[in-house]
Every structure is written in structure tokens, then in C-alpha cells.
Scaffold this motif. Structure first.
Motif, PDB file in Angstrom:
ATOM      1  N   UNK A 242       0.950  -1.248   0.106  1.00  0.00           N
ATOM      2  CA  UNK A 242       0.077  -0.060  -0.140  1.00  0.00           C
ATOM      3  C   UNK A 242       0.877   1.332  -0.052  1.00  0.00           C
ATOM      4  N   UNK A 243       1.956   1.226   0.871  1.00  0.00           N
ATOM      5  CA  UNK A 243       2.791   2.403   0.799  1.00  0.00           C
ATOM      6  C   UNK A 243       3.414   2.465  -0.627  1.00  0.00           C
ATOM      7  N   UNK A 244       3.957   1.673  -1.202  1.00  0.00           N
ATOM      8  CA  UNK A 244       4.348   1.731  -2.736  1.00  0.00           C
ATOM      9  C   UNK A 244       3.318   2.497  -3.353  1.00  0.00           C
ATOM     10  N   UNK A 245       2.105   1.995  -3.424  1.00  0.00           N
ATOM     11  CA  UNK A 245       1.164   2.700  -4.207  1.00  0.00           C
ATOM     12  C   UNK A 245       0.813   3.990  -4.061  1.00  0.00           C
ATOM     13  N   UNK A 246       1.189   4.636  -2.642  1.00  0.00           N
ATOM     14  CA  UNK A 246       0.678   6.046  -2.207  1.00  0.00           C
ATOM     15  C   UNK A 246       1.946   6.968  -2.290  1.00  0.00           C
ATOM     16  N   UNK A 247       3.048   6.181  -2.343  1.00  0.00           N
ATOM     17  CA  UNK A 247       4.479   7.102  -2.201  1.00  0.00           C
ATOM     18  C   UNK A 247       4.657   7.675  -3.693  1.00  0.00           C
ATOM     19  N   UNK A 248       5.450   8.795  -3.507  1.00  0.00           N
ATOM     20  CA  UNK A 248       5.819   9.319  -4.917  1.00  0.00           C
ATOM     21  C   UNK A 248       7.116   8.292  -5.534  1.00  0.00           C
ATOM     22  N   UNK A 249       7.876   7.773  -4.715  1.00  0.00           N
ATOM     23  CA  UNK A 249       8.984   7.006  -5.050  1.00  0.00           C
ATOM     24  C   UNK A 249       9.223   6.025  -4.179  1.00  0.00           C
ATOM     25  N   UNK A 250       9.392   4.765  -4.535  1.00  0.00           N
ATOM     26  CA  UNK A 250      10.022   3.846  -3.629  1.00  0.00           C
ATOM     27  C   UNK A 250      11.282   2.981  -4.658  1.00  0.00           C
ATOM     28  N   UNK A 251      12.198   2.504  -3.952  1.00  0.00           N
ATOM     29  CA  UNK A 251      13.473   1.843  -4.277  1.00  0.00           C
ATOM     30  C   UNK A 251      13.441   0.373  -3.539  1.00  0.00           C
ATOM     31  N   UNK A 252      13.035  -0.406  -4.559  1.00  0.00           N
ATOM     32  CA  UNK A 252      13.014  -1.755  -3.900  1.00  0.00           C
ATOM     33  C   UNK A 252      13.073  -2.681  -5.504  1.00  0.00           C
ATOM     34  N   UNK A 253      14.134  -2.611  -6.407  1.00  0.00           N
ATOM     35  CA  UNK A 253      14.140  -3.146  -7.795  1.00  0.00           C
ATOM     36  C   UNK A 253      14.185  -4.412  -7.904  1.00  0.00           C
ATOM     37  N   UNK A 254      14.721  -5.320  -6.809  1.00  0.00           N
ATOM     38  CA  UNK A 254      14.654  -6.743  -6.617  1.00  0.00           C
ATOM     39  C   UNK A 254      13.414  -7.326  -5.868  1.00  0.00           C
ATOM     40  N   UNK A 255      12.501  -6.567  -5.690  1.00  0.00           N
ATOM     41  CA  UNK A 255      11.359  -6.839  -5.055  1.00  0.00           C
ATOM     42  C   UNK A 255      11.696  -7.434  -3.668  1.00  0.00           C
ATOM     43  N   UNK A 256      12.506  -7.245  -2.703  1.00  0.00           N
ATOM     44  CA  UNK A 256      13.002  -7.890  -1.581  1.00  0.00           C
ATOM     45  C   UNK A 256      11.890  -7.718  -0.336  1.00  0.00           C
ATOM     46  N   UNK A 257      11.223  -6.559  -0.465  1.00  0.00           N
ATOM     47  CA  UNK A 257      10.389  -6.350   0.654  1.00  0.00           C
ATOM     48  C   UNK A 257       9.003  -6.795   0.186  1.00  0.00           C
ATOM     49  N   UNK A 258       8.456  -7.805   1.293  1.00  0.00           N
ATOM     50  CA  UNK A 258       7.143  -8.451   0.722  1.00  0.00           C
ATOM     51  C   UNK A 258       6.075  -7.376   0.841  1.00  0.00           C
ATOM     52  N   UNK A 259       4.912  -7.509  -0.090  1.00  0.00           N
ATOM     53  CA  UNK A 259       4.180  -6.738   0.068  1.00  0.00           C
ATOM     54  C   UNK A 259       3.199  -6.464   1.207  1.00  0.00           C
ATOM     55  N   UNK A 260       3.131  -7.506   1.961  1.00  0.00           N
ATOM     56  CA  UNK A 260       2.526  -7.288   3.153  1.00  0.00           C
ATOM     57  C   UNK A 260       3.180  -7.016   4.266  1.00  0.00           C
ATOM     58  N   UNK A 261       4.413  -6.559   4.183  1.00  0.00           N
ATOM     59  CA  UNK A 261       5.270  -6.232   5.201  1.00  0.00           C
ATOM     60  C   UNK A 261       4.888  -5.165   6.170  1.00  0.00           C
ATOM     61  N   UNK A 262       4.469  -5.171   7.313  1.00  0.00           N
ATOM     62  CA  UNK A 262       3.700  -3.904   8.026  1.00  0.00           C
ATOM     63  C   UNK A 262       4.796  -2.907   8.228  1.00  0.00           C
ATOM     64  N   UNK A 263       4.437  -1.702   7.886  1.00  0.00           N
ATOM     65  CA  UNK A 263       5.586  -0.759   7.904  1.00  0.00           C
ATOM     66  C   UNK A 263       5.205   0.240   9.068  1.00  0.00           C
ATOM     67  N   UNK A 264       5.664   0.332  10.261  1.00  0.00           N
ATOM     68  CA  UNK A 264       5.348   1.619  11.128  1.00  0.00           C
ATOM     69  C   UNK A 264       5.225   2.980  10.633  1.00  0.00           C
ATOM     70  N   UNK A 265       4.053   3.495  10.845  1.00  0.00           N
ATOM     71  CA  UNK A 265       4.215   4.852  10.189  1.00  0.00           C
ATOM     72  C   UNK A 265       4.181   5.783  11.346  1.00  0.00           C
TER      73      UNK A 265
END
Length: 186
Positions: free
Chosen positions: A72-95
Motif C-alpha cells: 500500500x505504501x508503494x502505491x501511495x508514495x511518490x517514489x520507492x526503491x526496491x528493484x529486486x522486490x526484496x520487501x514483501x507486499x504485506x510487510x507492515x511498515x510502522x508509520x
């Protein structure tokens, strides 16, 4: 801010906790505040201060931050950098800037008679205490300190095992200043 410190005396002994002040909160004088401490629970869904006797005391509460899945963060953020998709989609990021009731808890604690407030940064991913947390960028009517997640566990334990008294210091000064922001793109 010039100085901040929190020393707690309980049945388990004396402990000085690493801490930092919350921006835009009141200062203590150089002598600080000596008062009993009371744990009042989590800020989410909200603290009902009528359930606790905080009059003349230092209130302690867990600040619980919202989380957002990385996808969700990737969808809302202007930029993200994870070219090898190492961070799982459902990894909970503390905001850390998405936490309800933070500013209102300060006012409610003051209105219930608390002389200071300590926020335990409960679900931060580390024992970090240097947290800006202005929350509304307006002045809050009570001195407030942050204590890290791991130290917070020890503080909470001290308060639950027979009570404790604290020495709370948060000194500083307010003065006009010229500031500037620098933004850059990499």
C-alpha cells in the motif's frame, strides 16, 4: 531544548531512562518535576483519564503508531526503491507520523491534573527515542518526554510492580529564529 532526563525510583530500584522531548510542549524549570507516576494504557483507541488518578502525577502511556503494508505504501508514495522486490507486499511498515489521539492525549492528561506526560514508543521497530513528533505544529499544554520501546517495557514493569516516583526534566527556551528547508532529488 536544552536538557531532558527521566529518572524513576520504584520497588525494583532506580533507573535513568534515555528520553527525548516532544516538540512544541511545555518546559520544566531547571529543578524539574518530582512526582508519583501512573501508567494509563495505550493512546489507541484513547485513554479515559477518568479511570485513573493522575492529579499531580506524571502520566505514562503507550504511543501506538498505525502501520501500513509495504504494498500500500508503494502505491501511495511518490517514489520507492526496491528493484529486486526484496520487501514483501504485506510487510507492515510502522508509520510514526500516523497515530491518532497523540495531541488530544496531552490536553486530556493536563485537564485531568497530570503535571507531565511520558509516551512509550511502543511499536517502533527499535529502542529509538529521538522522535520529532510535533503533532499539529502547535504548542501543547504539558511537558512531554518520549521513551523507547525496550526501555518502555522496563518502565511499564516498574510502574505495575508497586508503583514508582519519577524525576522529570525538560528544559529549553523559545525564541524567534530564521529557518530554511532544503529539498533535493536524487
Amino acid at each position: 531544548r536544552e536538557k531532558s532526563s527521566l529518572t524513576v525510583h520504584g520497588s525494583d530500584g532506580k533507573k535513568e531512562f534515555a528520553c527525548s522531548p516532544m516538540a512544541y510542549t511545555e518546559f520544566t524549570d531547571d529543578n524539574g518535576i518530582d512526582a508519583d507516576m501512573v501508567y494509563v494504557g495505550e493512546t489507541v483507541p484513547g485513554v479515559d483519564f477518568s479511570e485513573f488518578d493522575v492529579n499531580g502525577k506524571i502520566a505514562v502511556t503507550d504511543m501506538v503508531f498505525d502501520t501500513m503494508d509495504f504494498g500500500m505504501l508503494k502505491k501511495k508514495a511518490f517514489y520507492t526503491h526496491d528493484p529486486d522486490n526484496t520487501i514483501p507486499e504485506h510487510y507492515p511498515r510502522v508509520m510514526p507520523y500516523m497515530s491518532p489521539n497523540i495531541a488530544s492525549t496531552v490536553t486530556e492528561a493536563r485537564d485531568a491534573g497530570a503535571v507531565a506526560l511520558v509516551y512509550i514508543l511502543k511499536n517502533m521497530p527499535c529502542n529509538w527515542v529521538n522522535f520529532l513528533g510535533g503533532y499539529g505544529w502547535t504548542s501543547h499544554p504539558l511537558p512531554v518526554l518520549f521513551v523507547g520501546r525496550d526501555d518502555g517495557e522496563q518502565l511499564r514493569s516498574m510502574l505495575k510492580s508497586g508503583g514508582a516516583a519519577g524525576h522529570f526534566v525538560s528544559t529549553g527556551r523559545r525564541q524567534p529564529a530564521v529557518t530554511g528547508n532544503v529539498m533535493g532529488w536524487l
